[in-house]
Design an enzyme around this catalytic site. Structure first.
Site, PDB file in Angstrom:
ATOM      1  N   TRP A 110       0.860  -1.177   0.000  1.00  0.00           N
ATOM      2  CA  TRP A 110       0.000   0.000   0.000  1.00  0.00           C
ATOM      3  C   TRP A 110       0.893   1.223   0.000  1.00  0.00           C
ATOM      4  O   TRP A 110       2.090   1.123   0.266  1.00  0.00           O
ATOM      5  CB  TRP A 110      -0.982  -0.013   1.178  1.00  0.00           C
ATOM      6  N   ASP A 129       5.076  -5.160   3.487  1.00  0.00           N
ATOM      7  CA  ASP A 129       5.161  -6.110   4.589  1.00  0.00           C
ATOM      8  C   ASP A 129       6.270  -7.103   4.283  1.00  0.00           C
ATOM      9  O   ASP A 129       6.506  -7.456   3.130  1.00  0.00           O
ATOM     10  CB  ASP A 129       3.841  -6.872   4.764  1.00  0.00           C
TER      11      ASP A 129
END
Length: 181
Positions: A110, A129
């Protein structure tokens, strides 16, 4: 006792016949179909990692909270972390831009647009991540500046972005500057 059982049978039969006359099979089939589709879609919804968040700042002199340093990458107030949600890789054996050993960067991420207070410019920051190990558990941050609802996945930070990797286990998150916004 037998007459009581006969009475229950007659009562149940009358109620079932009345219900069958007032409600068709199609309405039952429609309701069952809606329940089946709803229960099948429920596991596909993204899950929210924000349930354990909440930070408390220590009060300074006179009850005012001290102003956090926006230039310390080991703190949640670091300017790059404006849309950050997860554990800081700087506390988990990695860096701002590199995943710790034994993990790999998520294939999807994101983005956020963060203001750098040092040059007063906005930067596009990609949050990746690191996947493959269980959660780091250190330096948990949740900043939601300009976060969008879950249906705008590219700008939503409460999703396990490791879902596209071989191992969906989330460990920590990096913040990589992509360019000027």
């Amino acid at each position: 006792m037998a007459s009581f059982h006969d009475w229950i049978d007659r009562f149940a039969q009358r109620r079932l016949r009345r219900t069958a006359q007032s409600h068709g099979r199609r309405s039952l089939i429609g309701k069952l179909g809606a329940a089946m589709v709803g229960s099948a879609v429920l596991p596909m919804l993204p899950f929210d990692r924000s349930g354990q968040f909440g930070t408390a700042h220590a009060a300074g002199v006179g009850g005012a909270a001290p102003k956090p340093d926006p230039n310390d990458p080991a703190k949640c107030e670091y300017w790059r972390y404006c849309a950050f949600d997860g554990y800081l890789c700087t506390c988990c054996g990695g860096s701002l831009t590199q995943c710790p050993p034994g993990t790999e960067a998520s294939k999807v991420s994101w983005v956020g647009t963060c203001l750098n207070p040092n040059d007063n410019r906005h930067y596009l920051v990609s949050y990746n991540d690191c996947c493959g190990k269980s959660s780091c558990g250190q330096c948990l941050c949740n900043n939601n500046e300009r976060e969008r609802p879950g249906y705008r996945l590219g700008v939503h930070n409460d999703i396990n972005w490791c879902m596209a990797n071989t191992s969906p286990m989330f460990h920590c998150t990096t913040s990589v500057i992509v360019g000027l916004a």
